[in-house]
Design a protein around this motif. Sequence first.
Motif, short mmCIF file in Angstrom:
data_model
loop_
_atom_site.label_atom_id
_atom_site.label_comp_id
_atom_site.label_asym_id
_atom_site.label_seq_id
_atom_site.Cartn_x
_atom_site.Cartn_y
_atom_site.Cartn_z
N UNK A 36 20.29 -44.54 40.38
CA UNK A 36 19.51 -44.37 41.61
C UNK A 36 18.92 -42.97 41.69
N UNK A 37 19.73 -41.99 41.33
CA UNK A 37 19.27 -40.60 41.34
C UNK A 37 18.13 -40.40 40.33
N UNK A 38 18.25 -41.02 39.17
CA UNK A 38 17.20 -40.90 38.14
C UNK A 38 15.87 -41.44 38.65
N UNK A 39 15.91 -42.54 39.36
CA UNK A 39 14.68 -43.11 39.92
C UNK A 39 14.05 -42.16 40.92
N UNK A 40 14.87 -41.52 41.74
CA UNK A 40 14.35 -40.57 42.72
C UNK A 40 13.74 -39.36 42.03
N UNK A 41 14.44 -38.82 41.03
CA UNK A 41 13.93 -37.64 40.32
C UNK A 41 12.61 -37.96 39.62
N UNK A 42 12.56 -39.09 38.93
CA UNK A 42 11.34 -39.46 38.21
C UNK A 42 10.15 -39.62 39.15
#
Length: 380
Positions: A275-281
């Motif tokens: 979930x964090x990766x999606x936000x960062x990207x």
Amino acid sequence: MAKLGMGMMRLPLLDENDQKSVDMNQVNEMVDAYMASGFNHFDTAFVYHEGMSEIAFKKAVVERYPRDSFKIATKMPLFIITEESQLEPIFSQQLENCGVDYFDYYMLHNVSGFTENAWKNVDLFSFIQSKKEEGFIKHIGLSTHGNAEFLEELLFEHPEIEFVLLQINYLDWEDEGIQSRECLEVARKYGKEVMIMEPYKGGFLADVPEEAEKIMKEHNPDKSVVSWAMRFVANLDDVSVVLTGASNLEQLESNISEIKNAPPLSDEELEIIKEVSEIINSNITVDCTTCRYCVDVCSEEIDIAKVFDLYNKHNMLEIDDWTPFGNAYLNYTKLSGVGIASDCIECELCIEECPQSINIPEVLKDVAKTFETEIYGFEN
């Protein structure tokens, strides 16, 4: 668990505009803290800090510690290799720069499509193999930002390679271009020792968007954002060393603490990571890790890495007007005398050097539009 390696590509500087101005007093303090922690693996390269990194290693480590107390890894600069006659002088210079009689680990630097003129036309693999046989190298390997298919071809064709240095972090784990997970699986398949670079992806994973940080803190208020990135890589199977490029003592001490207190991520935490990766990207404008390879070849002397860092930070604020980062861009480019984004002549040499495959000239156009035209109303 993997050991922490001290990467020497982002050392503290006396002058932030001069990559050669390494602050040796700070570096000495960092080395002392690192060695006292029980770790001893140093990583440098011929091109880091415009040639000063290997020399800084010699001053801070070799001249202050016995040879059997540390391990040193460095790299053959494929970026500048055009013929075999260059290999012996460069290798000899590296031994002198580092002040050692042998290297524990020696790599071909960034074996990829960007450096194929060197590794396809010059017999680099035979050269490093011969240096190992002569006793000047203990272990030979390569670093690469290539994808899994490319890595498999290399390891199949060159079984003499003993280890690989790969870009691995949770943001790149399933990235279609970088393919961290698949590259690690290839290395395992061929039984190669794996070292990791960019565990924080050039700092992106140490300074995540507020939305992402909130999710992490809600799960565990006592764990830092950085700890998630370290725990992800430190517990991967078949990884021997995780390299971090600390720029000051505080960062290094944080890295030491994080890797010594890095229990594996739970299944729930791995889902949070996704979930964090999606936000960062969704928040990253330019996927730049500030490796600075592009800066070294820019004929217009644009500090591309610095400019992209300011541009990313500006865009994360989601403000179309003035921001502190836009102001910093103006001050940095005008007062330090480096090129501004609109100075780019689109020679595309930077694209060839970029491990992240960024279309740098196109992004520089956006930077110029944002900082030079829309905010400050001037054009070069």
